[in-house]
Design an enzyme around this catalytic site. Structure first.
Site, PDB file in Angstrom:
ATOM      1  N   ASP A  91     -23.151  -3.692  -1.630  1.00  0.00           N
ATOM      2  CA  ASP A  91     -22.298  -4.649  -2.834  1.00  0.00           C
ATOM      3  C   ASP A  91     -22.394  -3.748  -3.933  1.00  0.00           C
ATOM      4  O   ASP A  91     -23.200  -3.292  -4.458  1.00  0.00           O
ATOM      5  CB  ASP A  91     -23.529  -5.744  -3.085  1.00  0.00           C
ATOM      6  CG  ASP A  91     -22.961  -6.868  -3.901  1.00  0.00           C
ATOM      7  OD1 ASP A  91     -21.914  -6.438  -4.621  1.00  0.00           O
ATOM      8  OD2 ASP A  91     -23.607  -7.824  -4.300  1.00  0.00           O
ATOM      9  N   HIS A 175       2.132   1.523  -7.400  1.00  0.00           N
ATOM     10  CA  HIS A 175       2.747   2.467  -6.115  1.00  0.00           C
ATOM     11  C   HIS A 175       3.827   2.934  -6.139  1.00  0.00           C
ATOM     12  O   HIS A 175       4.443   3.806  -5.466  1.00  0.00           O
ATOM     13  CB  HIS A 175       2.085   1.892  -4.747  1.00  0.00           C
ATOM     14  CG  HIS A 175       2.949   0.831  -4.199  1.00  0.00           C
ATOM     15  ND1 HIS A 175       2.784  -0.636  -4.522  1.00  0.00           N
ATOM     16  CD2 HIS A 175       4.004   0.605  -3.162  1.00  0.00           C
ATOM     17  CE1 HIS A 175       3.768  -1.361  -4.132  1.00  0.00           C
ATOM     18  NE2 HIS A 175       4.253  -0.590  -3.035  1.00  0.00           N
ATOM     19  N   GLU A 213      12.888  -8.691  -1.186  1.00  0.00           N
ATOM     20  CA  GLU A 213      12.150  -8.630   0.119  1.00  0.00           C
ATOM     21  C   GLU A 213      12.507  -9.893   1.029  1.00  0.00           C
ATOM     22  O   GLU A 213      12.745 -10.846   0.483  1.00  0.00           O
ATOM     23  CB  GLU A 213      10.610  -8.775  -0.289  1.00  0.00           C
ATOM     24  CG  GLU A 213      10.015  -7.664  -1.211  1.00  0.00           C
ATOM     25  CD  GLU A 213       8.589  -7.726  -1.510  1.00  0.00           C
ATOM     26  OE1 GLU A 213       7.681  -7.206  -0.597  1.00  0.00           O
ATOM     27  OE2 GLU A 213       8.322  -8.519  -2.478  1.00  0.00           O
ATOM     28  N   HIS A 237       6.086  -3.355 -11.267  1.00  0.00           N
ATOM     29  CA  HIS A 237       7.092  -2.353 -10.423  1.00  0.00           C
ATOM     30  C   HIS A 237       8.506  -2.412 -11.100  1.00  0.00           C
ATOM     31  O   HIS A 237       9.036  -1.220 -11.359  1.00  0.00           O
ATOM     32  CB  HIS A 237       7.383  -2.832  -9.111  1.00  0.00           C
ATOM     33  CG  HIS A 237       5.882  -2.779  -8.412  1.00  0.00           C
ATOM     34  ND1 HIS A 237       4.791  -1.943  -8.443  1.00  0.00           N
ATOM     35  CD2 HIS A 237       5.379  -3.791  -7.302  1.00  0.00           C
ATOM     36  CE1 HIS A 237       3.926  -2.240  -7.663  1.00  0.00           C
ATOM     37  NE2 HIS A 237       4.307  -3.490  -6.885  1.00  0.00           N
ATOM     38  N   LYS A 335      10.832 -13.063  -2.959  1.00  0.00           N
ATOM     39  CA  LYS A 335      10.538 -13.039  -1.359  1.00  0.00           C
ATOM     40  C   LYS A 335      11.730 -13.883  -0.719  1.00  0.00           C
ATOM     41  O   LYS A 335      12.158 -14.692  -1.232  1.00  0.00           O
ATOM     42  CB  LYS A 335       9.123 -13.689  -1.453  1.00  0.00           C
ATOM     43  CG  LYS A 335       8.078 -13.183  -2.281  1.00  0.00           C
ATOM     44  CD  LYS A 335       7.437 -11.833  -1.424  1.00  0.00           C
ATOM     45  CE  LYS A 335       6.321 -11.352  -2.483  1.00  0.00           C
ATOM     46  NZ  LYS A 335       5.968 -10.190  -1.984  1.00  0.00           N
TER      47      LYS A 335
HETATM   48  C1  BG6 Z   1       3.036  -5.477  -4.382  1.00  0.00           C
HETATM   49  C2  BG6 Z   1       3.122  -6.739  -4.389  1.00  0.00           C
HETATM   50  O1  BG6 Z   1       2.699  -4.799  -5.472  1.00  0.00           O
HETATM   51  O2  BG6 Z   1       4.219  -4.723  -4.065  1.00  0.00           O
HETATM   52  C3  BG6 Z   1       3.786  -7.448  -3.257  1.00  0.00           C
HETATM   53  O3  BG6 Z   1       1.823  -7.609  -4.562  1.00  0.00           O
HETATM   54  C4  BG6 Z   1       5.162  -6.782  -2.728  1.00  0.00           C
HETATM   55  O4  BG6 Z   1       3.886  -8.805  -3.349  1.00  0.00           O
HETATM   56  C5  BG6 Z   1       4.993  -5.420  -2.577  1.00  0.00           C
HETATM   57  O5  BG6 Z   1       5.362  -7.100  -1.547  1.00  0.00           O
HETATM   58  C6  BG6 Z   1       6.075  -4.578  -2.504  1.00  0.00           C
HETATM   59  O6  BG6 Z   1       5.936  -3.131  -2.064  1.00  0.00           O
HETATM   60  P1  BG6 Z   1       6.787  -2.131  -1.426  1.00  0.00           P
HETATM   61  O7  BG6 Z   1       6.237  -0.830  -1.477  1.00  0.00           O
HETATM   62  O8  BG6 Z   1       6.773  -2.818   0.143  1.00  0.00           O
HETATM   63  O9  BG6 Z   1       8.368  -2.446  -1.946  1.00  0.00           O
END
Ligand code: BG6
Length: 489
Positions: A91, A175, A213, A237, A335
Site C-alpha cells: 500500500d 502524453h 474520438e 491536451h 467522444k
Molecule cells: C486521455 C483521456 O487523456 O486521452 C481520454 O483521458 C482520451 O478520455 C485519451 O480518450 C486520448 O488519447 P489518444 O492518445 O488516444 O488521443
C-alpha cells in the site's frame, strides 16, 4: 542548474493497472530493445494485490506481445528486460510498507517514482515517499493527468509535491507532448524560415483544433462523469496543442524557455463570461446512434442514470496579445464522433486582390496548413496552382496539397510508430523536463477552464444531445458559422 543524474530505476505505482500494462511496460521494453535503458536499470511494479513474480512477468509479457504485434518479441531482449522486472504488493500510501520497495531498489540512487494511480492517492503517496526517506534530491516523480479537478485541487496536489520535491524533480505528463507530430510542430515552426514571418494575425485568418474520438466513455464513466470533455481533454491536451501553435519562439529548447512561452499563451486566453458561454461554446452529450457501422448506446445508458456531463465541447477562443489579436481559435473535442482525428488546421487569409478574372477568382481559395496527428501523421500545405491544360475565358486554378507524409518519409522495414510514453520516459530518465507540464502551466490552464465551467453554470448551459456517430450538436456548426467560417470535414 546541475544536470540531473541518469535515473537507475523506475518504480511504477499502479504497476498492475491498465496504463502500466497497455503503455508503460511496452514502452520500457521498446526502450530496452533500442538500447536506451541504462545498464542495471531496474523496473519495480507496485500494486496492492498479491501476485507471484512469475504471474506478474507473464502479464507483462502478454502486454508487450500485444503491443509489438505483428512483430514478435525478441527473446534476447525479453530475457534482459525480464531480469530487470520486480513486483511488490504494497500500500503505497503507508510509509512503513515502502520498506519493501526500498529493498527492491537495491541501492538505486536516482529512482523514478511513477504514479500511474488515481489522483486521489497522489498526496498520500507523496507524503509516504517523504516519510520513508525514499524521496531524495536525485529521485524524480512522474504524475499522470488529471492533476486535480479544478484550480483549487490542483494547487493542493502541487503544494504537497512541492513539500517533498523541487519543481525540476516533478514530471507532469501530458502524453500528447510525447507524440511525434506534436514535437514536429515545434520543428515545423522553428526549424523553417518559411512559416514564422507569416505566423500572426496579418496572414492567418483562424485556427482549428479538432480532437475527435470514435470511442465512447464505456467503463470509464466513474472517472469521466466527474470530469467531462472540458476537464478531461481541453484542460490538458487541447490547450497544449493550442500553446504550441500560438507561443512565441523560445530562445532554446531548454525546459523553462519552452514552458515560459506556453504559460504566456495560457495567460493571454480571454476569459469566458456568462454571455460568451452561449456565444462561444457548445456542450454536447451523445445519445444512441451508429458508430463504425454498429448501433451504440447513449452515454446515459452507459452511466446507468441521467447525467449533466458533456462528452463533446466546442469553443471559440481568443488570445489577447499582439500576435493573435483578431484571430479566433476554434477548438472541438468529443467522444463518439464519426472518425478518429486529431488535427490542427491553420487557415491563412486570402490574397488581397485577385488578378484572375471570371472563374479563376471563384476558384481562388486561401492557403491552409493542415497538421494531422492521428490516425496518420501528415502535414499538408494547400497551395493554389494552375489547373493543367487549355481553357477558354482565362486560367483555371485549383488547390493542391504540398504534402509531407511522415508515414511515407519514415517508413521502412524496421520502422514502428513509437508510443508517446517512450519519448517521455526516456526524458525522465535523463531529467529533461521540456515535454512536461510545469506547475504554473497546469494551474493557469485550470484557472481558465474553471472560468469556462463557471460561465456554463451561470448561464445554466446543459449539454445538448447529439447522436453517436455525428459531429456533435448543431450548435457546434452555428458557433463557427457565426464567425463566418466552417469546420473542415
Ligand atoms: C486521455 C483521456 O487523456 O486521452 C481520454 O483521458 C482520451 O478520455 C485519451 O480518450 C486520448 O488519447 P489518444 O492518445 O488516444 O488521443
Amino acid at each position: 542548474m546541475a544536470k540531473a543524474p541518469e535515473a537507475d530505476a523506475i518504480v511504477l505505482f499502479g504497476g498492475a493497472g491498465d496504463l502500466a500494462l497497455r503503455m508503460l511496460f511496452p514502452s520500457l521494453y521498446f526502450l530496452d530493445a533500442d538500447g536506451f535503458l541504462p545498464e542495471g536499470f531496474r523496473i519495480i511494479a507496485v500494486a496492492r494485490s498479491e501476485l507471484a513474480a512469475e504471474d506478474f512477468r507473464r502479464q507483462v509479457r502478454e502486454a508487450v506481445e500485444t503491443r509489438a504485434r505483428p512483430v514478435a518479441v525478441d527473446e534476447a531482449v525479453w530475457s534482459r528486460f525480464a531480469a530487470r522486472l520486480d513486483y511488490r504488493a504494497v500500500d503505497a500510501t503507508q510509509a512503513g510498507e515502502l520498506k519493501a520497495v526500498e529493498a527492491a531498489l537495491a541501492g538505486a540512487r536516482a529512482p523514478i517514482f511513477y504514479l500511474a494511480l488515481s489522483p486521489s492517492l497522489y498526496i498520500g503517496v507523496c507524503q509516504a515517499l517523504w516519510a520513508s526517506g525514499l524521496a531524495t534530491p536525485q529521485s524524480r516523480i512522474v504524475l499522470e493527468k488529471p492533476i486535480g479537478q479544478n484550480l483549487e485541487s490542483s494547487r493542493e496536489i502541487n503544494a504537497a509535491l512541492a513539500e517533498v520535491f523541487e519543481e525540476e524533480q516533478v514530471f507532469r505528463i501530458d502524453h500528447y507532448l510525447g507524440k511525434e507530430t506534436v514535437q514536429n510542430l515545434i520543428a515545423l515552426r522553428f526549424a523553417n524560415t518559411l512559416f514564422e514571418p507569416l505566423w500572426n494575425n496579418l496572414t492567418i485568418d483562424h485556427v482549428q483544433i479538432t480532437v475527435a474520438e470514435t470511442e465512447g466513455v464505456g467503463e470509464r464513466w466513474p472517472y469521466y462523469d466527474e470530469y467531462g470533455a472540458l476537464r478531461d481533454m481541453v484542460q490538458n491536451h487541447v490547450l497544449q496543442l493550442l500553446c504550441l501553435v500560438a507561443m512565441e519562439p523560445p530562445s532554446d529548447m531548454d525546459a523553462d524557455s519552452l514552458r515560459n512561452e506556453k504559460v504566456k499563451v495560457l495567460r493571454s486566453l480571454r476569459p469566458f463570461t456568462r454571455h460568451e458561454a452561449g456565444q462561444s461554446s457548445v456542450r454536447g452529450q451523445y445519445v444512441a446512434g451508429v458508430a463504425g457501422g454498429e448501433a451504440v448506446a447513449a452515454y446515459e445508458a452507459e452511466r446507468g442514470q441521467p447525467s449533466a456531463t458533456e462528452t463533446f465541447v466546442a469553443l471559440r477562443v481568443d488570445i489577447d496579445n499582439w500576435r493573435w489579436a483578431g484571430v479566433p481559435f476554434f477548438l472541438r473535442t468529443g467522444k463518439r464522433l464519426p472518425e478518429r482525428r486529431t488535427q490542427i488546421a491553420i487557415q491563412f487569409k486570402g490574397v488581397p486582390h485577385s488578378i484572375f478574372g471570371g472563374q479563376a477568382t471563384t476558384d481562388l481559395t486561401a492557403n491552409r496548413l493542415v497538421i494531422d496527428l492521428q490516425p496518420d501523421e501528415d502535414i499538408e500545405l494547400l497551395l493554389m496552382n494552375k489547373a493543367p491544360g487549355l481553357s477558354q475565358g482565362g486560367m483555371r486554378l485549383q488547390s493542391l496539397p504540398l504534402s509531407l507524409s511522415l508515414l511515407k518519409a519514415y517508413s521502412g522495414p524496421n520502422s514502428r510508430r513509437r508510443i508517446a510514453y517512450e519519448r517521455l520516459i526516456l526524458d525522465v530518465i535523463h531529467g529533461d523536463n521540456a515535454l512536461f507540464v510545469r506547475r504554473d502551466e497546469v494551474e493557469q490552464a485550470w484557472r481558465w477552464v474553471d472560468g469556462v465551467a463557471e460561465a456554463w453554470d451561470e448561464a445554466a448551459m446543459a449539454p445538448r444531445p447529439y447522436p453517436a456517430g455525428s459531429w456533435g450538436p448543431a450548435g457546434a456548426f452555428a458557433l463557427i458559422e457565426r464567425a463566418g467560417r466552417a469546420w473542415y470535414e
